[in-house]
Design a protein around this motif. Structure first.
Motif, short mmCIF file in Angstrom:
data_model
loop_
_atom_site.label_atom_id
_atom_site.label_comp_id
_atom_site.label_asym_id
_atom_site.label_seq_id
_atom_site.Cartn_x
_atom_site.Cartn_y
_atom_site.Cartn_z
N ILE A 89 0.85 -1.19 0.00
CA ILE A 89 0.00 0.00 0.00
C ILE A 89 0.88 1.24 0.00
CG2 ILE A 89 -1.88 1.22 1.14
CD1 ILE A 89 -2.62 -1.59 0.21
N ALA A 90 0.72 2.10 -1.00
CA ALA A 90 1.46 3.35 -1.06
C ALA A 90 1.04 4.27 0.08
CB ALA A 90 1.23 4.04 -2.40
N GLU A 91 1.89 5.24 0.43
CA GLU A 91 1.57 6.15 1.52
C GLU A 91 0.28 6.90 1.24
OE1 GLU A 91 3.57 9.84 4.06
OE2 GLU A 91 4.85 8.46 2.94
N GLY A 92 0.00 7.16 -0.03
CA GLY A 92 -1.24 7.83 -0.39
C GLY A 92 -2.46 6.94 -0.41
N GLY A 93 -2.28 5.63 -0.17
CA GLY A 93 -3.41 4.71 -0.07
C GLY A 93 -3.61 3.77 -1.24
N GLU A 94 -2.89 3.96 -2.36
CA GLU A 94 -3.11 3.10 -3.52
C GLU A 94 -2.58 1.69 -3.26
OE1 GLU A 94 -2.37 2.97 -8.38
OE2 GLU A 94 -1.20 4.34 -7.12
N HIS A 95 -3.37 0.70 -3.66
CA HIS A 95 -2.98 -0.71 -3.55
C HIS A 95 -2.21 -1.08 -4.82
CE1 HIS A 95 -4.43 -5.15 -2.86
NE2 HIS A 95 -3.13 -4.99 -2.68
N LEU A 96 -0.92 -1.39 -4.68
CA LEU A 96 -0.07 -1.63 -5.84
C LEU A 96 0.14 -3.11 -6.13
CD1 LEU A 96 2.69 1.07 -5.27
CD2 LEU A 96 0.64 1.22 -6.70
N PHE A 97 0.49 -3.89 -5.11
CA PHE A 97 0.79 -5.31 -5.31
C PHE A 97 0.04 -6.15 -4.28
CE2 PHE A 97 4.90 -3.61 -7.02
CZ PHE A 97 4.81 -4.16 -8.29
N ALA A 98 -0.36 -7.35 -4.72
CA ALA A 98 -0.76 -8.42 -3.82
C ALA A 98 0.38 -9.43 -3.85
CB ALA A 98 -2.06 -9.06 -4.27
N GLU A 99 0.86 -9.83 -2.68
CA GLU A 99 2.04 -10.69 -2.62
C GLU A 99 1.73 -12.01 -1.93
OE1 GLU A 99 6.63 -10.76 -0.86
OE2 GLU A 99 5.30 -9.10 -0.35
N ARG A 100 2.30 -13.10 -2.48
CA ARG A 100 2.41 -14.39 -1.79
C ARG A 100 3.89 -14.59 -1.50
NH1 ARG A 100 -2.34 -14.10 -1.45
NH2 ARG A 100 -3.90 -15.73 -1.82
N ARG A 101 4.23 -14.77 -0.24
CA ARG A 101 5.62 -14.91 0.19
C ARG A 101 5.78 -16.27 0.88
NH1 ARG A 101 8.22 -10.03 3.62
NH2 ARG A 101 7.56 -9.01 1.67
N VAL A 102 6.84 -16.98 0.53
CA VAL A 102 7.15 -18.27 1.15
C VAL A 102 8.50 -18.15 1.85
CG1 VAL A 102 7.51 -20.74 0.80
CG2 VAL A 102 5.90 -19.50 -0.66
N LEU A 103 8.51 -18.45 3.14
CA LEU A 103 9.74 -18.56 3.90
C LEU A 103 9.95 -20.03 4.26
CD1 LEU A 103 9.33 -15.61 6.44
CD2 LEU A 103 10.64 -15.60 4.32
N SER A 104 11.16 -20.51 4.08
CA SER A 104 11.47 -21.89 4.41
C SER A 104 12.82 -21.94 5.09
CB SER A 104 11.47 -22.77 3.15
OG SER A 104 12.38 -22.28 2.18
N ALA A 105 13.04 -22.98 5.87
CA ALA A 105 14.31 -23.11 6.58
C ALA A 105 14.64 -24.58 6.75
CB ALA A 105 14.24 -22.42 7.95
#
Length: 350
Positions: free
Chosen positions: A156-172
Motif C-alpha cells: 500500500i502506497a503512503e497515499g493509499g493506492e494498492h499496488l501489489f498483492a504478494e504471496r511470500r514463502v519462507l522456508s528453513a
C-alpha cells in the motif's frame, strides 16, 4: 563439501498448537516454527534459535514498515544481523526492500531524486501482513526436512493506492552440522490499473547505488570483513559485479568467532546473474539487486517472482568454502521450487 545432516528428534505431527490456536505452518522434523502475536520464531528441534520473522512491525511510516528477519543466528548462536542501526534505521536484519516502485518507496527513509539528491517525500509505502496459510509439502524425496510458511501481504502506497498483492514463502532447513539455510520466495502481482516500474537509485541517476531486493545488514563487528564471490574475494570494489551468489565472512566481537553468510540468486530471477549491492568499508551488507541498473516494468495483472536462498554458517570462509555453501543454498531452492507457484493459487486466509 560438508556432509548434509538433519535433526530427527521430532517427527511431523501436523500444526503446532501455539498461542491457543492451530498454526497453519508445515513444520517437519528439523525446524520448528512458532507464531506469536507479531512474529514467527524459527528454531531447531533441540531448541536452538535461528531467526525471528516480525510480520507486524511497529515502525513509523518514515521507515516504510515491512516484515523483516532479525535477530538471525548461526547454529552455534552467533548473531549475524543488525536491527535499526542509527546510520540507517530502515535497515532491519534481512528484509525484502525496494526503494523505487514507480514513484513510491518501500525501502524506507528519503528517496533519491535526480538532480536533487535524497529528499524526504510523502511516498513511504507499507507491506501489510494479511495472514498465513497452510503450505503445500513440496519437499522432494531424500532431502533435508524443511519448515515453511506461506504469507499473504498487500503493498500500500503512503497515499493509499494498492499496488501489489504478494504471496511470500519462507522456508528453513538445517543443511550441515555447521550451517542452515533460509529460503525466500515472493510472487508480486500488480493489482493497480497501470504499469509499475521497479528500479533503484542508480536507475534514477545515482552511480553504483543499485540497491533494492532481499537486503541483509550485518553486525557492526563485520565492518571491514571480506566479500566472497565465485573464485574471488575482496571489498567494496565487488559492488555492482554480476555473480550467481555472493557471500560475506566476518569476526564477532566478544567470542572472536567467525561466521559466514552466503546469498544465492535463483536462475529464474530477473537479470540473473544479478549485479550485487555489497559493502564492507562503512558497514556490512549484501543484496542481490535485480533492478540495480535497469528498471523492470510489471504490467497490470502480471506477476514478478523472485527466489533467493540465504545460507548461515559457523566459521570463516574463502571462495572455495563459500561455493560449497552456495551449492547447499541452490539445492534448497531446487527442493522447494513448487511452493511459491502452488501458494499463488491458494485461497485467501481467513
Amino acid at each position: 563439501m560438508p556432509a548434509t545432516t538433519a535433526t530427527t528428534a521430532r517427527q511431523a505431527t501436523g500444526p503446532t498448537r501455539t498461542m491457543g490456536r492451530d498454526v497453519a505452518h508445515d513444520t517437519p522434523a528439523g525446524i520448528r516454527i512458532d507464531e506469536g502475536a507479531d512474529r514467527l520464531a524459527f528454531t531447531t528441534d533441540d531448541g536452538r534459535p535461528l531467526a525471528e520473522y516480525v510480520f507486524r512491525p511497529d515502525h513509523p511510516t518514515y521507515e516504510s514498515p515491512r516484515p523483516y528477519l532479525s535477530p538471525i543466528r548461526t547454529l552455534a548462536g552467533e548473531l549475524v544481523s543488525l536491527y535499526r542501526p542509527h546510520d540507517h534505521v530502515w535497515h532491519k536484519g534481512i528484509a525484502w526492500s525496494l526503494p523505487v516502485v514507480g514513484d513510491e518507496n518501500f525501502w524506507g527513509g528519503p528517496t533519491f531524486v535526480r538532480g536533487e539528491g535524497y529528499v524526504q517525500l510523502p511516498n513511504n509505502g507499507t507491506q501489510r501482513h494479511l495472514g498465513f496459510e497452510a503450505a503445500p509439502d513440496a519437499t522432494a524425496p531424500d532431502t533435508t526436512p524443511t519448515g515453511r510458511v506461506v504469507e499473504s501481504l498487500d503493498w500500500i502506497a503512503e497515499g493509499g493506492e494498492h499496488l501489489f498483492a504478494e504471496r511470500r514463502v519462507l522456508s528453513a532447513a538445517v543443511v550441515a552440522d555447521d550451517a542452515w539455510v533460509l529460503g525466500f520466495e515472493t510472487r508480486l502481482r500488480n493489482v493497480a490499473d497501470h504499469p509499475i516500474p521497479i528500479g533503484s537509485p542508480t536507475t534514477r541517476g545515482r552511480e553504483n547505488a543499485g540497491y533494492g531486493g532481499l537486503f541483509w545488514r550485518g553486525p557492526r563487528a563485520f565492518t571491514g570483513g571480506t566479500i566472497l564471490a565465485p573464485e574471488v574475494s575482496g571489498g567494496d570494489e565487488l559492488r555492482g559485479t554480476r555473480h550467481p551468489w555472493m557471500g560475506f565472512t566476518g569476526v564477532h566481537d566478544g567470542s572472536g568467532a567467525r561466521s559466514t553468510l552466503v546469498m544465492v540468486d535463483d536462475p529464474g530471477n530477473v537479470q540473473h546473474p544479478p549485479q550485487w549491492f555489497a559493502r564492507t568499508e562503512e558497514f556490512a551488507c549484501l543484496c542481490p539487486a535485480p533492478f540495480f541498473s535497469e528498471e523492470h516494468e510489471v504490467a497490470p495483472g502480471e506477476d514478478l517472482v523472485i527466489r533467493v536462498a540465504v545460507v548461515v554458517a559457523d566459521g570463516g570462509a574463502d571462495p572455495a568454502r563459500a561455493a560449497e555453501l552456495a551449492a547447499l543454498g541452490r539445492a534448497h531452492l531446487d527442493a522447494s521450487r513448487l511452493v511459491a507457484t502452488a501458494a499463488t493459487d491458494a485461497p485467501e486466509p481467513a
